[in-house]
Write a protein that holds these residues in place. Structure first.
Motif, PDB file in Angstrom:
ATOM      1  N   GLY A 200      81.429  47.138  42.463  1.00 16.28           N
ATOM      2  CA  GLY A 200      81.318  45.679  42.389  1.00 16.28           C
ATOM      3  C   GLY A 200      79.875  45.221  42.498  1.00 16.28           C
ATOM      4  N   PRO A 201      79.643  43.929  42.282  1.00 17.78           N
ATOM      5  CA  PRO A 201      78.274  43.394  42.302  1.00 17.78           C
ATOM      6  C   PRO A 201      77.794  43.066  43.727  1.00 17.78           C
ATOM      7  CG  PRO A 201      79.802  41.659  41.705  1.00 17.78           C
ATOM      8  CD  PRO A 201      80.628  42.905  41.873  1.00 17.78           C
ATOM      9  N   TYR A 202      76.578  43.484  44.030  1.00 19.42           N
ATOM     10  CA  TYR A 202      75.902  43.110  45.274  1.00 19.42           C
ATOM     11  C   TYR A 202      74.980  41.945  44.928  1.00 19.42           C
ATOM     12  CZ  TYR A 202      77.559  47.491  47.353  1.00 19.42           C
ATOM     13  OH  TYR A 202      78.339  48.513  47.855  1.00 19.42           O
ATOM     14  N   LEU A 203      75.263  40.766  45.463  1.00 17.46           N
ATOM     15  CA  LEU A 203      74.602  39.544  45.001  1.00 17.46           C
ATOM     16  C   LEU A 203      73.897  38.791  46.125  1.00 17.46           C
ATOM     17  CD1 LEU A 203      77.483  38.091  42.766  1.00 17.46           C
ATOM     18  CD2 LEU A 203      75.602  39.560  42.041  1.00 17.46           C
ATOM     19  N   GLU A 204      72.794  38.128  45.746  1.00 19.20           N
ATOM     20  CA  GLU A 204      72.103  37.148  46.596  1.00 19.20           C
ATOM     21  C   GLU A 204      72.004  35.844  45.815  1.00 19.20           C
ATOM     22  OE1 GLU A 204      68.831  39.976  48.944  1.00 19.20           O
ATOM     23  OE2 GLU A 204      68.180  38.539  47.404  1.00 19.20           O
ATOM     24  N   PHE A 205      72.522  34.764  46.369  1.00 18.33           N
ATOM     25  CA  PHE A 205      72.405  33.444  45.748  1.00 18.33           C
ATOM     26  C   PHE A 205      71.414  32.603  46.552  1.00 18.33           C
ATOM     27  CE2 PHE A 205      76.339  34.819  43.879  1.00 18.33           C
ATOM     28  CZ  PHE A 205      76.381  34.196  42.642  1.00 18.33           C
ATOM     29  N   TYR A 206      70.457  31.958  45.856  1.00 14.65           N
ATOM     30  CA  TYR A 206      69.394  31.200  46.523  1.00 14.65           C
ATOM     31  C   TYR A 206      69.703  29.705  46.452  1.00 14.65           C
ATOM     32  CZ  TYR A 206      67.533  35.799  45.599  1.00 14.65           C
ATOM     33  OH  TYR A 206      67.384  37.171  45.512  1.00 14.65           O
ATOM     34  N   LEU A 207      70.480  29.226  47.423  1.00  9.48           N
ATOM     35  CA  LEU A 207      70.868  27.814  47.446  1.00  9.48           C
ATOM     36  C   LEU A 207      69.679  26.902  47.679  1.00  9.48           C
ATOM     37  CD1 LEU A 207      73.569  29.408  47.937  1.00  9.48           C
ATOM     38  CD2 LEU A 207      74.335  27.417  49.202  1.00  9.48           C
ATOM     39  N   SER A 208      68.747  27.378  48.502  1.00  4.63           N
ATOM     40  CA  SER A 208      67.513  26.634  48.761  1.00  4.63           C
ATOM     41  C   SER A 208      66.405  27.645  48.972  1.00  4.63           C
ATOM     42  CB  SER A 208      67.671  25.739  49.996  1.00  4.63           C
ATOM     43  OG  SER A 208      66.454  25.071  50.289  1.00  4.63           O
ATOM     44  N   ASP A 209      65.308  27.483  48.238  1.00 10.61           N
ATOM     45  CA  ASP A 209      64.204  28.427  48.350  1.00 10.61           C
ATOM     46  C   ASP A 209      62.885  27.676  48.218  1.00 10.61           C
ATOM     47  OD1 ASP A 209      64.079  27.802  45.690  1.00 10.61           O
ATOM     48  OD2 ASP A 209      64.794  29.747  44.971  1.00 10.61           O
ATOM     49  N   ALA A 210      61.796  28.412  47.946  1.00 11.31           N
ATOM     50  CA  ALA A 210      60.468  27.798  47.893  1.00 11.31           C
ATOM     51  C   ALA A 210      60.341  26.773  46.776  1.00 11.31           C
ATOM     52  CB  ALA A 210      59.405  28.885  47.736  1.00 11.31           C
ATOM     53  N   SER A 211      61.202  26.856  45.755  1.00  8.58           N
ATOM     54  CA  SER A 211      61.145  25.870  44.674  1.00  8.58           C
ATOM     55  C   SER A 211      61.696  24.515  45.105  1.00  8.58           C
ATOM     56  CB  SER A 211      61.926  26.374  43.459  1.00  8.58           C
ATOM     57  OG  SER A 211      63.308  26.454  43.747  1.00  8.58           O
ATOM     58  N   LYS A 212      62.445  24.492  46.202  1.00  5.04           N
ATOM     59  CA  LYS A 212      63.060  23.247  46.684  1.00  5.04           C
ATOM     60  C   LYS A 212      62.397  22.723  47.950  1.00  5.04           C
ATOM     61  CE  LYS A 212      67.585  24.312  44.679  1.00  5.04           C
ATOM     62  NZ  LYS A 212      67.206  25.592  44.056  1.00  5.04           N
ATOM     63  N   THR A 213      61.932  23.624  48.804  1.00  3.94           N
ATOM     64  CA  THR A 213      61.229  23.215  50.030  1.00  3.94           C
ATOM     65  C   THR A 213      60.246  24.301  50.423  1.00  3.94           C
ATOM     66  OG1 THR A 213      61.442  22.731  52.399  1.00  3.94           O
ATOM     67  CG2 THR A 213      63.126  24.126  51.426  1.00  3.94           C
ATOM     68  N   LEU A 214      59.064  23.900  50.892  1.00  2.98           N
ATOM     69  CA  LEU A 214      58.049  24.867  51.301  1.00  2.98           C
ATOM     70  C   LEU A 214      58.241  25.321  52.737  1.00  2.98           C
ATOM     71  CD1 LEU A 214      54.891  23.318  49.605  1.00  2.98           C
ATOM     72  CD2 LEU A 214      56.120  25.383  48.938  1.00  2.98           C
ATOM     73  N   ASN A 215      59.245  24.773  53.411  1.00  8.74           N
ATOM     74  CA  ASN A 215      59.515  25.182  54.790  1.00  8.74           C
ATOM     75  C   ASN A 215      60.508  26.342  54.780  1.00  8.74           C
ATOM     76  OD1 ASN A 215      60.111  25.511  57.467  1.00  8.74           O
ATOM     77  ND2 ASN A 215      60.490  23.357  57.886  1.00  8.74           N
TER      78      ASN A 215
ATOM     79  N   HIS B  52      85.228  35.916  45.247  1.00  8.08           N
ATOM     80  CA  HIS B  52      84.244  35.275  44.370  1.00  8.08           C
ATOM     81  C   HIS B  52      84.835  35.220  42.970  1.00  8.08           C
ATOM     82  CE1 HIS B  52      80.614  34.395  42.133  1.00  8.08           C
ATOM     83  NE2 HIS B  52      79.991  34.142  43.277  1.00  8.08           N
ATOM     84  N   SER B  53      84.750  34.069  42.337  1.00 11.44           N
ATOM     85  CA  SER B  53      85.414  33.879  41.049  1.00 11.44           C
ATOM     86  C   SER B  53      84.694  34.533  39.883  1.00 11.44           C
ATOM     87  CB  SER B  53      85.569  32.380  40.773  1.00 11.44           C
ATOM     88  OG  SER B  53      84.293  31.759  40.734  1.00 11.44           O
ATOM     89  N   GLY B  54      83.439  34.969  40.097  1.00 14.65           N
ATOM     90  CA  GLY B  54      82.690  35.580  39.005  1.00 14.65           C
ATOM     91  C   GLY B  54      82.407  34.579  37.910  1.00 14.65           C
ATOM     92  N   GLY B  55      82.262  35.068  36.679  1.00 15.75           N
ATOM     93  CA  GLY B  55      82.023  34.180  35.550  1.00 15.75           C
ATOM     94  C   GLY B  55      80.948  34.708  34.625  1.00 15.75           C
ATOM     95  N   PHE B  56      80.717  33.976  33.527  1.00 26.02           N
ATOM     96  CA  PHE B  56      79.638  34.330  32.604  1.00 26.02           C
ATOM     97  C   PHE B  56      78.288  34.005  33.257  1.00 26.02           C
ATOM     98  CE2 PHE B  56      83.211  33.475  29.681  1.00 26.02           C
ATOM     99  CZ  PHE B  56      83.226  34.681  28.993  1.00 26.02           C
TER     100      PHE B  56
ATOM    101  N   GLN C 283      79.060  39.102  32.072  1.00 26.84           N
ATOM    102  CA  GLN C 283      80.205  38.499  32.759  1.00 26.84           C
ATOM    103  C   GLN C 283      80.507  39.301  34.019  1.00 26.84           C
ATOM    104  OE1 GLN C 283      83.861  38.259  30.523  1.00 26.84           O
ATOM    105  NE2 GLN C 283      84.782  36.785  31.943  1.00 26.84           N
ATOM    106  N   ILE C 284      80.676  38.586  35.123  1.00 26.67           N
ATOM    107  CA  ILE C 284      81.075  39.197  36.390  1.00 26.67           C
ATOM    108  C   ILE C 284      82.559  38.917  36.592  1.00 26.67           C
ATOM    109  CG2 ILE C 284      80.761  39.181  38.897  1.00 26.67           C
ATOM    110  CD1 ILE C 284      77.885  38.256  38.439  1.00 26.67           C
ATOM    111  N   ALA C 285      83.331  39.976  36.754  1.00 27.81           N
ATOM    112  CA  ALA C 285      84.761  39.809  36.997  1.00 27.81           C
ATOM    113  C   ALA C 285      84.979  39.298  38.419  1.00 27.81           C
ATOM    114  CB  ALA C 285      85.479  41.140  36.802  1.00 27.81           C
ATOM    115  N   PRO C 286      86.035  38.542  38.667  1.00 33.81           N
ATOM    116  CA  PRO C 286      86.332  38.109  40.044  1.00 33.81           C
ATOM    117  C   PRO C 286      86.385  39.322  40.979  1.00 33.81           C
ATOM    118  CG  PRO C 286      87.755  36.993  38.487  1.00 33.81           C
ATOM    119  CD  PRO C 286      87.049  38.062  37.711  1.00 33.81           C
ATOM    120  N   PHE C 287      85.877  39.161  42.171  1.00 33.27           N
ATOM    121  CA  PHE C 287      85.849  40.283  43.111  1.00 33.27           C
ATOM    122  C   PHE C 287      85.977  39.781  44.543  1.00 33.27           C
ATOM    123  CE2 PHE C 287      81.542  38.792  42.770  1.00 33.27           C
ATOM    124  CZ  PHE C 287      80.949  39.011  44.004  1.00 33.27           C
ATOM    125  N   ARG C 288      86.415  40.662  45.401  1.00 38.55           N
ATOM    126  CA  ARG C 288      86.537  40.363  46.816  1.00 38.55           C
ATOM    127  C   ARG C 288      85.277  40.851  47.530  1.00 38.55           C
ATOM    128  NH1 ARG C 288      92.073  41.183  50.097  1.00 38.55           N
ATOM    129  NH2 ARG C 288      92.534  39.439  48.705  1.00 38.55           N
TER     130      ARG C 288
END
Length: 347
Positions: free
Chosen positions: A310-325, A189-193, A270-275
């Protein structure tokens, strides 16, 4: 001969009488049923308006499982259609009008009988939808005669509509519960600001808190005209099972470091790049615990060490704000891992 003559006239009078009785019966009908479906109206509407889904719940198919169905050029929206050839009768259904999430109008044709009008209304309620399914139309002489023999339209159609709506409720509930967990493998993961706000809460309350904190971040971004931001995510800092407590941040990655207002609780980090081991959950976030457990089990089975710094992360690519299903929600999980004794990075 007189007896036969009298018998003939008696039958003739009887036939004329029955014909007159049939002729004076109501020339139209309207039958409707209502069911509360435990899903949001856009979810229910989208399911019903796609005619390919009808095979999963229409009651008439249960009586004629060998019914041959042929779909039109489109199965959603205005012009959607399907026709069928059944053991007892052939027919066609076509959508003639559609108001997203609220109404559908359709035309139902049975061979040479007058066409019937089918209408659907979807009224939103709290986390549910009141669905009304109605069929109406005109009756010719033969249809009236059939009703005289088989019972009125209310008796014939009403129970079928009830059964169909109950089945619709059950199949939609099953559909929105579907989920899948996919191990994507070890990745970089490339990390970033990132912009973030940090919260402490009970573990049991965290899933309610996360959407609230993400909305705070999004409101700040809008108010300050910040562009080039990434997908909302949660950064888990600590978890205390014994005391039912956890600390986490919610934020979005940014293309550059942003200086925030001193009085604001929105900060820049800032999150440093991590594996990490990457995993994708498609479905309701209620299944996130199983997804995280699957990630930990994967690492344990392969003796890959987690990197607790390192960071334990959850990214929400699609959630209730995008679809109610919920079945269409997509969440990516990243579990940081040590660089020692691990498989090659997935390309």
């Amino acid at each position: 001969m007189k007896i036969l003559k009298y018998l003939f006239f008696l039958i003739l009078i009887l036939v004329i009488g029955i014909s007159i009785y049939i002729a004076i019966q109501p020339s139209s009908y309207r039958v409707s049923r209502t069911q509360v479906v435990k899903a949001h109206s856009p979810v229910v509407y989208n399911y019903v308006q796609d005619l390919k889904n009808w095979k999963n719940w229409i009651p008439w198919l249960e009586k004629d499982p060998d019914m041959a169905i042929k779909y039109g050029e489109t199965t959603t929206g205005i012009g959607a259609s399907y026709s069928w050839i059944g053991e007892k009768m052939n027919g066609k259904l076509e959508t003639t009008a559609a108001t997203p999430f609220t109404n559908l109008d359709q035309e139902l044709t049975y061979e040479k009988r007058p066409p019937s009008e089918v209408s659907w209304t979807f009224e939103p309620e709290e986390n549910a939808t009141k669905v009304t399914w109605e069929i109406s139309g005109d009756l010719d002489f033969m249809s009236k005669a059939y009703i005289l023999y088989k019972g009125n339209m209310e008796q014939n159609i009403g129970p079928e509509l009830e059964r169909g709506l109950k089945k619709l409720d059950s199949v939609i509930l099953e559909d929105i519960k579907k989920y899948s967990i996919e191990i994507d493998g070890i990745t970089e993961h490339s990390g970033g600001f990132y912009l973030y706000t940090t919260t402490s809460s009970k573990i049991s309350d965290s899933r309610k808190k996360i959407p609230e904190r993400i909305r705070v971040i999004e409101k700040y971004i809008t108010a300050h005209n910040i562009t080039n931001v990434g997908t909302p995510f949660t950064y888990y800092h600590s978890r205390d099972e014994e005391n039912n407590a956890m600390i986490f941040s919610n934020g979005v990655l940014t293309s550059a470091r942003i200086i925030t207002d001193p009085e604001s609780d929105i900060l820049t980090g800032q999150i440093a790049p991590f594996r990490a081991l990457k995993l994708t959950l498609t479905g309701d976030t209620k299944n996130l615990k199983e997804a995280w457990d699957s990630a930990f089990a994967y690492l344990a089975e392969r003796q890959i060490a987690q990197d607790s710094t390192g960071p334990y992360l959850e990214f929400y690519l699609s959630d209730a704000s995008k679809t109610l299903n919920p079945a269409k929600w997509v969440t990516e999980i990243y579990v940081p891992v040590s660089e020692l004794n691990i498989p090659p990075i997935v390309e």
